[in-house]
Design a protein around this motif. Structure first.
Motif, PDB file in Angstrom:
ATOM      1  N   TRP A 181       0.690  -1.569   0.042  1.00  0.00           N
ATOM      2  CA  TRP A 181       0.052   0.357   0.058  1.00  0.00           C
ATOM      3  C   TRP A 181       0.988   1.052  -0.208  1.00  0.00           C
ATOM      4  CZ3 TRP A 181      -1.266  -3.847   3.916  1.00  0.00           C
ATOM      5  CH2 TRP A 181      -2.717  -4.872   2.812  1.00  0.00           C
ATOM      6  N   SER A 182       1.889   1.625  -0.855  1.00  0.00           N
ATOM      7  CA  SER A 182       2.947   2.269  -0.339  1.00  0.00           C
ATOM      8  C   SER A 182       3.555   2.731   0.288  1.00  0.00           C
ATOM      9  CB  SER A 182       2.000   3.211  -1.573  1.00  0.00           C
ATOM     10  OG  SER A 182       1.843   2.291  -3.069  1.00  0.00           O
ATOM     11  N   SER A 183       3.528   2.302   1.292  1.00  0.00           N
ATOM     12  CA  SER A 183       3.373   2.930   2.795  1.00  0.00           C
ATOM     13  C   SER A 183       3.238   3.974   2.782  1.00  0.00           C
ATOM     14  CB  SER A 183       4.955   2.674   3.834  1.00  0.00           C
ATOM     15  OG  SER A 183       5.041   2.727   4.922  1.00  0.00           O
ATOM     16  N   ASN A 184       1.920   4.623   2.145  1.00  0.00           N
ATOM     17  CA  ASN A 184       1.993   6.410   2.613  1.00  0.00           C
ATOM     18  C   ASN A 184       0.461   6.239   3.691  1.00  0.00           C
ATOM     19  OD1 ASN A 184      -0.633   4.963   1.726  1.00  0.00           O
ATOM     20  ND2 ASN A 184      -0.150   5.338  -0.448  1.00  0.00           N
ATOM     21  N   TYR A 185      -0.211   6.720   3.348  1.00  0.00           N
ATOM     22  CA  TYR A 185      -1.651   7.218   4.236  1.00  0.00           C
ATOM     23  C   TYR A 185      -3.112   6.576   3.589  1.00  0.00           C
ATOM     24  CZ  TYR A 185       2.139   9.837   6.107  1.00  0.00           C
ATOM     25  OH  TYR A 185       3.486  11.134   5.879  1.00  0.00           O
ATOM     26  N   THR A 186      -3.327   5.896   4.191  1.00  0.00           N
ATOM     27  CA  THR A 186      -4.968   5.656   4.059  1.00  0.00           C
ATOM     28  C   THR A 186      -5.452   5.923   5.605  1.00  0.00           C
ATOM     29  OG1 THR A 186      -3.846   2.943   3.337  1.00  0.00           O
ATOM     30  CG2 THR A 186      -6.035   3.496   3.811  1.00  0.00           C
ATOM     31  N   VAL A 187      -6.563   7.285   4.912  1.00  0.00           N
ATOM     32  CA  VAL A 187      -7.167   7.464   6.230  1.00  0.00           C
ATOM     33  C   VAL A 187      -8.447   7.639   5.914  1.00  0.00           C
ATOM     34  CG1 VAL A 187      -5.259   9.740   5.617  1.00  0.00           C
ATOM     35  CG2 VAL A 187      -7.345   9.577   3.996  1.00  0.00           C
ATOM     36  N   ASN A 188      -9.476   5.998   5.791  1.00  0.00           N
ATOM     37  CA  ASN A 188     -10.334   5.522   6.008  1.00  0.00           C
ATOM     38  C   ASN A 188     -10.627   5.274   7.556  1.00  0.00           C
ATOM     39  OD1 ASN A 188      -9.446   3.313   5.740  1.00  0.00           O
ATOM     40  ND2 ASN A 188     -10.138   2.854   3.423  1.00  0.00           N
ATOM     41  N   ILE A 189      -8.908   4.745   7.965  1.00  0.00           N
ATOM     42  CA  ILE A 189      -8.735   4.280   9.760  1.00  0.00           C
ATOM     43  C   ILE A 189      -7.098   4.777  10.067  1.00  0.00           C
ATOM     44  CG2 ILE A 189      -8.702   2.371   8.413  1.00  0.00           C
ATOM     45  CD1 ILE A 189      -9.988   3.489  11.862  1.00  0.00           C
ATOM     46  N   ASN A 190      -6.512   3.869   9.108  1.00  0.00           N
ATOM     47  CA  ASN A 190      -5.258   3.574   9.566  1.00  0.00           C
ATOM     48  C   ASN A 190      -4.351   4.744   9.878  1.00  0.00           C
ATOM     49  OD1 ASN A 190      -6.019   1.599   6.853  1.00  0.00           O
ATOM     50  ND2 ASN A 190      -5.440   0.874   8.664  1.00  0.00           N
ATOM     51  N   THR A 191      -4.731   5.948   8.647  1.00  0.00           N
ATOM     52  CA  THR A 191      -3.577   7.193   9.462  1.00  0.00           C
ATOM     53  C   THR A 191      -4.491   7.785  10.931  1.00  0.00           C
ATOM     54  OG1 THR A 191      -2.648   7.625   7.498  1.00  0.00           O
ATOM     55  CG2 THR A 191      -2.982   9.565   8.923  1.00  0.00           C
ATOM     56  N   GLN A 192      -5.547   7.954  11.110  1.00  0.00           N
ATOM     57  CA  GLN A 192      -5.900   8.521  12.220  1.00  0.00           C
ATOM     58  C   GLN A 192      -5.843   7.837  13.263  1.00  0.00           C
ATOM     59  OE1 GLN A 192      -7.660   7.851   9.078  1.00  0.00           O
ATOM     60  NE2 GLN A 192      -8.911   9.177   8.469  1.00  0.00           N
ATOM     61  N   MET A 193      -5.624   6.152  12.883  1.00  0.00           N
ATOM     62  CA  MET A 193      -5.691   6.020  14.115  1.00  0.00           C
ATOM     63  C   MET A 193      -3.510   5.467  15.061  1.00  0.00           C
ATOM     64  SD  MET A 193      -5.330   0.958  14.584  1.00  0.00           S
ATOM     65  CE  MET A 193      -7.657   0.882  14.429  1.00  0.00           C
ATOM     66  N   ASN A 194      -2.870   6.433  13.975  1.00  0.00           N
ATOM     67  CA  ASN A 194      -1.270   6.391  14.072  1.00  0.00           C
ATOM     68  C   ASN A 194      -1.553   7.559  14.941  1.00  0.00           C
ATOM     69  OD1 ASN A 194      -0.877   4.686  12.760  1.00  0.00           O
ATOM     70  ND2 ASN A 194       0.351   5.738  11.083  1.00  0.00           N
ATOM     71  N   TYR A 195      -2.287   7.376  15.381  1.00  0.00           N
ATOM     72  CA  TYR A 195      -2.587   9.342  16.094  1.00  0.00           C
ATOM     73  C   TYR A 195      -3.398   9.386  17.231  1.00  0.00           C
ATOM     74  CZ  TYR A 195       0.779  11.271  13.215  1.00  0.00           C
ATOM     75  OH  TYR A 195       2.438  11.770  12.696  1.00  0.00           O
ATOM     76  N   TRP A 196      -4.430   8.450  17.151  1.00  0.00           N
ATOM     77  CA  TRP A 196      -4.956   7.989  18.338  1.00  0.00           C
ATOM     78  C   TRP A 196      -4.411   8.368  19.891  1.00  0.00           C
ATOM     79  CZ3 TRP A 196      -8.980   3.659  16.921  1.00  0.00           C
ATOM     80  CH2 TRP A 196      -9.444   3.976  16.010  1.00  0.00           C
ATOM     81  N   PRO A 197      -2.951   7.338  19.677  1.00  0.00           N
ATOM     82  CA  PRO A 197      -2.905   7.930  21.519  1.00  0.00           C
ATOM     83  C   PRO A 197      -2.217   9.092  21.480  1.00  0.00           C
ATOM     84  CG  PRO A 197      -1.198   6.397  20.012  1.00  0.00           C
ATOM     85  CD  PRO A 197      -1.924   6.532  19.235  1.00  0.00           C
TER      86      PRO A 197
END
Length: 785
Positions: free
Chosen positions: A370-386
């Protein structure tokens, strides 16, 4: 190392990338393999991406040239209303650009010592130092590797009598390499286009520029400087140190993409090489002791603000194999909480470059998943939940920087593709601020067509305010982003059957059945409306708090009550689409309809008990395992609704070792469960770091919650975690809590105000009662337990 540091250990050198130890300073990342003989440091720079700054604009022009635009959007809407899904699918594919770009590996630094053995290999999760103790040719040798944020460099310190041979290469096009007595340097060209793995038909998946580009030179420089008491000799391809007892290597980088990210005027290749050389030389002059002391103080200050211990205090190194074994779940939870925080602090620091991507800041593949990029339908958001809740608020800021770039590119997409004001982004982006749909004209709308990426991402700007209470940030940074997103949402909504609808609408990556045939296009999916409702509400809250007066507020107030309420399906669960239609996959990995539970807080056990019950029914229907990020979301959802036992069982599933080959990608449907890799990276597989970031957020949610203006203490504590201490956990409103519990019951609780409005009432729910009080900044209140 301090006696109470959390330190991971491995008995052997890393044989594969997923066994190596990660270090990083927000921009530079390295995977440390370790061991005697020839060993590898795999190097990344967060700004080494394929693509160019003008790629998003060029692709938008190409899409518009196919006829995509507002007139065709009207055709799509008519087709969906008429149930002509095939026509709608085909029309929407013309809205798709090619693909967002790839995060790429930069270089490999090879260090060769003599023959010998490894005694210990560790990674300190409190100060970010990867350390080894070796015997080399009969001598004791220690090697430490760390990535210094204060100095902006990667450091390697070797002490003990040994010879060292150093080599440097890159998987990218090398155009300059020079070894000399004070170190060596490397210059590479970076591809101007990179196609993801899931586009195998692309003839040239990594394409380099032919000749110089007019306004952008895709160049990266890497320089290593060396200080040693040994004798240095060089050839065209290596540097050798003989007879040394101490050697310090300092590595620095400079890239054209970093200039773009920082808004700096472009520099020449020579200027980049000189800039990297100067950064390395300045750091080298400080010496190993000072560099390590400054790094240690910096990272401890960041990570030390929040800490968690579940069960007994652990002293001494913790074998990664023990964490993976599952024999001590309290130890596993403690380690995964700190490991996720460490990884976020290592891959996302203000002023260092783009935010953490799908692999943080670590990747060694030219075509990463997935190009090690930003998937913004959940994954990027989760990166910043903590980020906020676990005391890493400053690590959140690179994501806000990306939002600024998305707002700029996304305003062009909104205007020309949809005839809308404001800004939009879809389900993928990259460091260049890609805002178009991806898919190359053949991507299924179920994943490629989703106009709500910005509407979810923008909540991170609000979250940063809500936890810090920084009214200047809210007014100056968050409001322009929120306002632009709200403008797009207002224009995206169209008249329906008495309600305002989003159309076309998908629920990310899921399908429903019509006459037994899978379809993805509808209108007003539950997730769409939940996100828009929250954007509108945040805008009104922002205007009230910051004293803003803007015409868009009247539009929002008029539209807000016309958004469809959350619906419950006949089966008793939260409905995913506007109609009660059967899912193609009732066990789907995405929990999109429940964004209203976590993180948005629109469904709450106290305020909306019937919807909370329906949310639990949907969770039960979806089931447990999948891949790291899906587990993490399910953990947070269960915790938010007070089910600590199920949250715990999900965490135990998610932290088991991966049960099959890590380099064989699992099906994306979640039918083959993921797990942890030997270095505790979370996997789908492949490796995706979002699970590592989601776990500490979910664990924190089990122990303290602060949504909807109430701090809830131990709301979802599992019975098998009878004792522990959580210090410095952040709560909305600019406060922090210290919590100790014993025998399953709260033993000590204190609340202190760190920032924000001292007149804002602090409401705390604990031990079946509630207390309300105000706190001045710096004041602390101990509550009787």
């Amino acid at each position: 190392m301090r006696h109470d540091d959390l330190v991971l250990s491995w008995p052997r050198p890393a044989g594969e990338w997923i066994e190596a130890a990660p270090v990083g300073n927000g921009r530079l990342g390295a995977m440390v393999f370790g061991g005697p003989g020839r060993t590898r440091l795999q190097i990344n720079d967060s700004t080494v991406w394929s693509g160019t700054p003008h790629g998003p604009a060029d692709s938008l022009a190409d899409v518009l040239a196919t006829g995509a635009g507002p007139a065709r959007l009207d055709e799509v809407r008519r087709a969906i209303r008429a149930g002509d899904y095939r026509t709608a699918d085909l029309l929407l594919m013309s809205f798709e650009g090619p693909y967002s770009q790839e995060f790429l590996p930069f270089a490999d630094l090879w260090l060769t010592l003599g023959e010998g053995s490894l005694h210990t290999r560790t990674l300190n999760l409190d100060n970010g130092v990867a350390h080894e103790f070796l015997t080399v040719d009969g001598h004791e040798v220690e090697r430490s590797v760390w990535a210094s944020h204060p100095a902006g460099v990667l450091c390697v310190s070797i002490t003990g009598r040994t010879d060292v041979k150093l080599e440097l290469d890159s998987p990218l096009h090398t155009v300059h390499k020079l070894f000399r007595s004070n170190g060596f340097e490397l210059g590479v060209e970076i591809p101007v286009d990179g196609a993801p793995q899931h586009e195998p038909e692309v003839k040239e998946p990594l394409r380099y520029a032919v000749g110089a580009l007019d306004d952008y030179d895709p160049f990266g420089a890497l320089v290593v400087r060396i200080d040693t008491d040994g004798h240095v000799s060089t050839t065209a391809s290596k540097l050798t140190v003989t007879g040394s007892t101490r050697t310090l290597l300092v590595l620095a980088t400079s890239t054209a993409a970093r200039d773009f990210w920082d808004g700096r005027a472009p520099r020449t290749r020579t200027e980049h090489l000189n800039a990297a050389a100067e950064a390395a030389s300045v750091a080298l002059a400080k010496g190993a002791e000072t560099l390590l002391r400054e790094h240690d103080a910096d990272l401890r200050a960041l990570l030390g603000g929040t800490s968690l211990r579940i069960g007994r205090q652990v002293n001494g190194p913790i074998a990664a194999e023990d964490v993976l074994s599952g024999r001590d779940e309290q130890l596993t939870a403690t380690v995964m909480f700190q490991y996720g925080r460490y990884l976020l602090a290592s891959s996302s620091r203000p002023g260092s470059g783009p935010p953490a991507n799908l692999q943080g800041v670590w990747n060694d593949e030219l075509r990463p998943a997935w190009s090690s990029n930003y998937t913004v339908n959940i994954n990027t958001q989760m990166n910043y939940w903590p980020a906020e809740v676990t005391g890493l608020a400053e690590c959140h800021l690179p994501l806000i920087d990306l939002l600024d770039k998305l707002a700029a590119n996304g305003s062009e997409v909104a205007q020309h593709l949809y005839g809308a004001r404001g800004w939009v982004t879809h389900h993928n982006t990259d460091m260049w601020g890609w805002a178009l749909p991806v898919g190359m004209g053949h991507g299924a709308p179920s994943w490629a067509i989703w106009q709500m990426g910005g509407a979810w991402l923008v909540h991170h700007a609000w979250d940063h305010y809500e936890f810090t209470g920084d009214i200047d940030f809210l007014r100056d940074r968050a409001w322009p982003l929120l306002r632009g997103c709200a403008e797009f949402c207002l224009d995206w909504l169209v008249e329906g059957d008495g309600w305002l609808d989003t159309i076309p609408s998908t629920s990310p990556e899921n399908w429903f059945l019509v006459d037994g045939t899978p379809q993805s296009l509808s209108w007003s999916s539950t997730m769409d409306i939940a996100l828009i409702r929250s954007v509108f509400t945040r805008c009104l809250d922002t205007a009230r708090l910051a004293g803003l007066d803007d015409p868009v507020l009247a539009e929002i107030e008029k539209a807000l009550p016309r958004l469809r309420p959350i619906a419950v399906a006949e089966g008793g669960w939260i409905q995913e689409w506007v109609e009660d239609v059967p899912e193609e996959d009732p066990k789907h990995r995405h929990m999109s309809p429940l964004v209203s539970v976590y993180p948005l807080g629109q469904i709450d056990s106290e305020a909306t008990p019937e919807l909370a019950e329906a949310a639990v029914n949907l969770m039960d229907r979806r089931g447990n395992g999948a891949m790291g990020w899906s587990w993490a979301w399910k953990i947070a959802l269960r915790a938010r609704l007070g089910d600590g036992e199920t949250a715990r069982s999900l965490l135990l599933e998610a932290t088991r070792p991966l049960g099959f080959d890590w380099d064989v990608n699992a099906p994306t449907d979640g039918s083959q469960w993921g797990g942890l890799l030997p270095n505790l990276f979370s996997s789908h597989p492949p490796f995706q770091i979002d699970g590592n970031y989601g776990f500490p957020a979910g664990i924190a949610e089990m122990l303290v919650q602060s949504h909807n203006d109430v701090i809830r203490v131990l709301p979802a504590l599992p019975a098998s975690w009878p004792s522990g201490a959580l210090t410095g956990v952040r709560c909305r409103g600019g406060v922090a809590a210290d919590i100790t519990w014993r025998d399953g019951s709260l033993a000590a609780l204190s609340i202190r105000r760190l920032s924000g409005d001292p007149l804002r009432t602090v409401k705390v729910a604990f031990l079946g009662r509630r207390e309300e009080f105000t706190l001045a900044v710096g004041e602390e209140r101990r509550l009787a337990c």
